[in-house]
Design an enzyme around this catalytic site. Structure first.
Site, PDB file in Angstrom:
ATOM      1  N   ALA A   1      -4.581  -8.919  -8.142  1.00 38.37           N
ATOM      2  CA  ALA A   1      -4.535 -10.352  -7.819  1.00 38.37           C
ATOM      3  C   ALA A   1      -4.675 -11.198  -9.080  1.00 38.37           C
ATOM      4  O   ALA A   1      -5.300 -12.253  -9.075  1.00 38.37           O
ATOM      5  CB  ALA A   1      -5.625 -10.692  -6.802  1.00 38.37           C
TER       6      ALA A   1
ATOM      7  N   ASP B   1      -7.521  -6.468  -5.067  1.00 36.22           N
ATOM      8  CA  ASP B   1      -7.952  -6.395  -6.466  1.00 36.22           C
ATOM      9  C   ASP B   1      -9.297  -5.685  -6.489  1.00 36.22           C
ATOM     10  O   ASP B   1      -9.966  -5.552  -5.460  1.00 36.22           O
ATOM     11  CB  ASP B   1      -8.092  -7.803  -7.077  1.00 36.22           C
ATOM     12  CG  ASP B   1      -7.975  -7.800  -8.603  1.00 36.22           C
ATOM     13  OD1 ASP B   1      -6.914  -8.199  -9.124  1.00 36.22           O
ATOM     14  OD2 ASP B   1      -8.941  -7.372  -9.276  1.00 36.22           O
TER      15      ASP B   1
ATOM     16  N   ARG C   1       4.548  -3.333 -25.184  1.00 35.67           N
ATOM     17  CA  ARG C   1       4.221  -2.889 -23.824  1.00 35.67           C
ATOM     18  C   ARG C   1       3.667  -1.470 -23.858  1.00 35.67           C
ATOM     19  O   ARG C   1       2.815  -1.104 -23.064  1.00 35.67           O
ATOM     20  CB  ARG C   1       5.461  -2.953 -22.931  1.00 35.67           C
ATOM     21  CG  ARG C   1       5.966  -4.364 -22.713  1.00 35.67           C
ATOM     22  CD  ARG C   1       7.191  -4.386 -21.812  1.00 35.67           C
ATOM     23  NE  ARG C   1       7.666  -5.743 -21.556  1.00 35.67           N
ATOM     24  CZ  ARG C   1       8.637  -6.347 -22.246  1.00 35.67           C
ATOM     25  NH1 ARG C   1       9.233  -5.716 -23.242  1.00 35.67           N
ATOM     26  NH2 ARG C   1       9.012  -7.574 -21.945  1.00 35.67           N
TER      27      ARG C   1
ATOM     28  N   VAL D   1       5.391  -3.044 -11.187  1.00 31.94           N
ATOM     29  CA  VAL D   1       5.644  -4.035 -12.246  1.00 31.94           C
ATOM     30  C   VAL D   1       4.732  -3.830 -13.448  1.00 31.94           C
ATOM     31  O   VAL D   1       4.980  -4.390 -14.515  1.00 31.94           O
ATOM     32  CB  VAL D   1       5.517  -5.495 -11.742  1.00 31.94           C
ATOM     33  CG1 VAL D   1       6.292  -5.709 -10.473  1.00 31.94           C
ATOM     34  CG2 VAL D   1       4.090  -5.915 -11.558  1.00 31.94           C
TER      35      VAL D   1
ATOM     36  N   ASN E   1       3.008  -2.597 -16.782  1.00 37.40           N
ATOM     37  CA  ASN E   1       3.647  -2.120 -18.016  1.00 37.40           C
ATOM     38  C   ASN E   1       2.906  -0.947 -18.647  1.00 37.40           C
ATOM     39  O   ASN E   1       1.706  -0.807 -18.432  1.00 37.40           O
ATOM     40  CB  ASN E   1       3.708  -3.276 -19.018  1.00 37.40           C
ATOM     41  CG  ASN E   1       4.963  -4.114 -18.838  1.00 37.40           C
ATOM     42  OD1 ASN E   1       6.037  -3.591 -18.588  1.00 37.40           O
ATOM     43  ND2 ASN E   1       4.805  -5.425 -18.957  1.00 37.40           N
TER      44      ASN E   1
ATOM     45  N   ARG F   1      16.228 -14.068 -17.876  1.00 35.15           N
ATOM     46  CA  ARG F   1      15.956 -14.626 -19.212  1.00 35.15           C
ATOM     47  C   ARG F   1      17.260 -14.790 -19.998  1.00 35.15           C
ATOM     48  O   ARG F   1      17.489 -15.810 -20.653  1.00 35.15           O
ATOM     49  CB  ARG F   1      14.989 -13.706 -19.971  1.00 35.15           C
ATOM     50  CG  ARG F   1      13.573 -13.843 -19.442  1.00 35.15           C
ATOM     51  CD  ARG F   1      12.602 -12.871 -20.093  1.00 35.15           C
ATOM     52  NE  ARG F   1      11.239 -13.186 -19.679  1.00 35.15           N
ATOM     53  CZ  ARG F   1      10.222 -12.336 -19.691  1.00 35.15           C
ATOM     54  NH1 ARG F   1      10.415 -11.095 -20.093  1.00 35.15           N
ATOM     55  NH2 ARG F   1       9.032 -12.721 -19.310  1.00 35.15           N
TER      56      ARG F   1
ATOM     57  N   HIS G   1      12.717  -1.574 -20.162  1.00 41.44           N
ATOM     58  CA  HIS G   1      12.036  -2.860 -20.268  1.00 41.44           C
ATOM     59  C   HIS G   1      11.223  -2.822 -21.556  1.00 41.44           C
ATOM     60  O   HIS G   1      10.005  -2.814 -21.543  1.00 41.44           O
ATOM     61  CB  HIS G   1      11.133  -3.052 -19.044  1.00 41.44           C
ATOM     62  CG  HIS G   1      10.555  -4.431 -18.944  1.00 41.44           C
ATOM     63  ND1 HIS G   1      11.313  -5.568 -19.012  1.00 41.44           N
ATOM     64  CD2 HIS G   1       9.277  -4.847 -18.768  1.00 41.44           C
ATOM     65  CE1 HIS G   1      10.529  -6.610 -18.880  1.00 41.44           C
ATOM     66  NE2 HIS G   1       9.285  -6.210 -18.744  1.00 41.44           N
TER      67      HIS G   1
HETATM   68  N1  LIG Z   1       7.642  -5.609 -15.286  1.00 48.37           N
HETATM   69  C1  LIG Z   1       7.637  -6.816 -15.783  1.00 48.37           C
HETATM   70  O1  LIG Z   1       8.681  -7.407 -15.969  1.00 48.37           O
HETATM   71  C2  LIG Z   1       6.338  -7.484 -16.126  1.00 48.37           C
HETATM   72  C3  LIG Z   1       6.315  -8.846 -16.468  1.00 48.37           C
HETATM   73  C4  LIG Z   1       5.077  -9.441 -16.723  1.00 48.37           C
HETATM   74  C5  LIG Z   1       3.899  -8.696 -16.649  1.00 48.37           C
HETATM   75  N2  LIG Z   1       3.976  -7.373 -16.333  1.00 48.37           N
HETATM   76  C6  LIG Z   1       2.768  -6.526 -16.228  1.00 48.37           C
HETATM   77  O2  LIG Z   1       2.127  -6.790 -14.987  1.00 48.37           O
HETATM   78  C7  LIG Z   1       0.746  -6.429 -15.096  1.00 48.37           C
HETATM   79  C8  LIG Z   1      -0.131  -7.544 -14.533  1.00 48.37           C
HETATM   80  O3  LIG Z   1      -0.005  -8.730 -15.296  1.00 48.37           O
HETATM   81  P1  LIG Z   1      -0.908 -10.007 -14.985  1.00 48.37           P
HETATM   82  O4  LIG Z   1      -0.409 -11.115 -15.832  1.00 48.37           O
HETATM   83  O5  LIG Z   1      -1.032 -10.217 -13.515  1.00 48.37           O
HETATM   84  O6  LIG Z   1      -2.344  -9.506 -15.545  1.00 48.37           O
HETATM   85  P2  LIG Z   1      -3.780 -10.031 -15.064  1.00 48.37           P
HETATM   86  O7  LIG Z   1      -4.762  -9.549 -16.077  1.00 48.37           O
HETATM   87  O8  LIG Z   1      -3.712 -11.497 -14.770  1.00 48.37           O
HETATM   88  O9  LIG Z   1      -4.016  -9.292 -13.684  1.00 48.37           O
HETATM   89  C9  LIG Z   1      -4.192  -7.903 -13.532  1.00 48.37           C
HETATM   90  C10 LIG Z   1      -5.091  -7.714 -12.341  1.00 48.37           C
HETATM   91  O10 LIG Z   1      -5.139  -6.310 -12.038  1.00 48.37           O
HETATM   92  C11 LIG Z   1      -6.427  -6.073 -11.529  1.00 48.37           C
HETATM   93  N3  LIG Z   1      -6.726  -4.633 -11.506  1.00 48.37           N
HETATM   94  C12 LIG Z   1      -7.119  -3.826 -12.529  1.00 48.37           C
HETATM   95  N4  LIG Z   1      -7.304  -2.570 -12.087  1.00 48.37           N
HETATM   96  C13 LIG Z   1      -7.028  -2.569 -10.763  1.00 48.37           C
HETATM   97  C14 LIG Z   1      -7.034  -1.565  -9.733  1.00 48.37           C
HETATM   98  N5  LIG Z   1      -7.360  -0.304 -10.006  1.00 48.37           N
HETATM   99  N6  LIG Z   1      -6.694  -1.940  -8.488  1.00 48.37           N
HETATM  100  C15 LIG Z   1      -6.357  -3.218  -8.199  1.00 48.37           C
HETATM  101  N7  LIG Z   1      -6.337  -4.209  -9.117  1.00 48.37           N
HETATM  102  C16 LIG Z   1      -6.655  -3.882 -10.384  1.00 48.37           C
HETATM  103  C17 LIG Z   1      -7.329  -6.875 -12.444  1.00 48.37           C
HETATM  104  O11 LIG Z   1      -8.624  -7.070 -11.907  1.00 48.37           O
HETATM  105  C18 LIG Z   1      -6.530  -8.178 -12.561  1.00 48.37           C
HETATM  106  O12 LIG Z   1      -6.902  -9.134 -11.581  1.00 48.37           O
HETATM  107  C19 LIG Z   1       0.515  -6.128 -16.588  1.00 48.37           C
HETATM  108  O13 LIG Z   1       0.531  -4.740 -16.807  1.00 48.37           O
HETATM  109  C20 LIG Z   1       1.703  -6.791 -17.264  1.00 48.37           C
HETATM  110  O14 LIG Z   1       2.018  -6.199 -18.506  1.00 48.37           O
HETATM  111  C21 LIG Z   1       5.163  -6.769 -16.069  1.00 48.37           C
END
Ligand SMILES: NC(=O)c1ccc[n+]([C@@H]2O[C@H](COP(=O)([O-])OP(=O)(O)OC[C@H]3O[C@@H](n4cnc5c(N)ncnc54)[C@H](O)[C@@H]3O)[C@@H](O)[C@H]2O)c1
Length: 316
Positions: free
Chosen positions: A10, A34, A95, A125, A127, A158, A182
């Site tokens: 979340a 979360d 990443r 999603v 990384n 993008r 990616h």
């Molecule tokens: N694929 C894509 O195109 C893309 C684009 C942007 C971000 N991302 C990736 O998405 C991920 C999330 O990004 P974000 O901006 O939301 O980060 P964020 O730090 O805002 O949120 C991550 C959340 O995951 C929660 N979390 C951690 N371990 C957990 C678990 N075991 N179970 C449930 N929740 C858990 C954390 O408490 C946190 O709230 C990152 O790995 C980021 O690199 C991917």
């Protein structure tokens, strides 16, 4: 029965994805989970309170989960699960720097998804995307078509935005495509990129196209550098939500996604960014498109780079 979608994590990506999914008003329930106590429940309450204003009936349910699978009952019966749990990049990070820490998180999440939502389609999603998608398939043991990753839709969006800004045309007149990984071996495909049907190569000099391709490849890093803490989430969540919607509606929409490739383009046995038809069972089929020689070479190079890393994730 109404459809149920779960968003695991979340944070910024997860909460905006949950919001978009709820505002579609096509799901009966959106579950947001979360590990931070109260965070998903608080966001769910906030989202539900927006319903009278935005005019949607979808119920958002928040659930805190524990390290041993506590709380995962909330995801039971989900048709789709979007995994966003994991750390985002900081400025200067690639990443791939997230591999070790996010692999532990994604494995734990995926095992619980397999246990509590065994029929779900999983959209990853977290990384590094291609590796985490492969890991989620290994950890769930779901058929490969039922596990896919979000990257290509975002990278194409993008690219499209970059072209539209450069030529000062509406984004709706621009179509672009991005395949590959990616990451460093992303393959923006100029030969499939058009403005009102006209190839961008006819509208812009080659060095300008190359500049837009490079900016697309660095699109995520550009946002990270500006934000200084955290990474992009508006465009990423738009992409993941559209994929989840295509699954829920069994629409057959063709989208660039990270999918299991088995012979297409002469590439086999790897999760890679390709176009695919999306439906209730995840990837219905990978759609091959004509590529130039250098684009195909780029895709094959991406496949080998990703394959080497994906082989490592099984042990993480
Ligand atoms: N694929 C894509 O195109 C893309 C684009 C942007 C971000 N991302 C990736 O998405 C991920 C999330 O990004 P974000 O901006 O939301 O980060 P964020 O730090 O805002 O949120 C991550 C959340 O995951 C929660 N979390 C951690 N371990 C957990 C678990 N075991 N179970 C449930 N929740 C858990 C954390 O408490 C946190 O709230 C990152 O790995 C980021 O690199 C991917």
């Amino acid at each position: 029965m109404g459809k149920k979608v779960t968003v695991v994590g979340a944070g910024f990506y997860g909460s905006t994805t949950a919001q978009r999914l709820a505002e579609y008003d096509i799901f009966e329930t959106v579950v947001l989970t979360d590990i931070v106590e109260g965070k998903p429940e608080g966001l769910a309450l906030d989202l539900n309170q927006s319903r009278p204003i935005e005019g949607f009936e979808t119920k958002v349910v928040g659930a805190t989960t524990g390290p041993n699978g506590e709380g995962y009952e909330a995801i039971e019966g989900s048709d789709v699960v979007v995994i966003t749990a994991g750390l985002p990049r900081k400025p200067g990070m690639s990443r791939m720097d997230l591999l070790g820490v996010n692999a532990k998180i994604v494995r734990q999440v995926a095992e619980n998804v397999a246990k509590y939502a065994p029929n779900a389609v999983v959209i990853v999603v977290s990384n590094p995307l291609d590796e985490m998608t492969a890991l989620a398939q290994i950890a769930t043991q779901f058929p490969k078509n039922r596990v896919l990753g979000q990257a290509g839709m975002l990278d194409s969006a993008r690219f499209t935005n970059n072209v539209a800004e450069e030529l000062k045309v509406p984004v709706s007149s621009v179509k672009t495509l991005t395949l590959g990984s990616h990451g460093d071996t992303m393959v923006p495909v100029p030969s499939k990129s058009t403005v009102n049907g006209k190839p961008v190569a006819e509208l812009l000099p080659a060095d300008k196209v190359e500049e837009l391709v490079t900016r697309t490849r660095n699109g995520g890093a550009e946002v990270v550098a500006l934000l200084k803490t955290g990474s992009a989430y508006y465009a990423p969540s738009a992409a993941a939500a559209r994929m989840a919607r295509a699954v829920a509606e069994d629409s057959g929409a063709v989208m660039p996604v990270c999918a299991w490739v088995d012979g297409e383009y002469g590439i086999s046995g790897v999760y890679l960014g390709v176009e695919a038809e999306i439906g209730a069972q995840g990837v219905k089929r990978v759609v091959e498109t004509d590529l130039t020689e250098s684009e195909l070479a780029g895709l094959k190079e991406a496949a080998e780079a990703v394959r080497a890393k994906q082989a490592d994730v099984a042990s993480l």
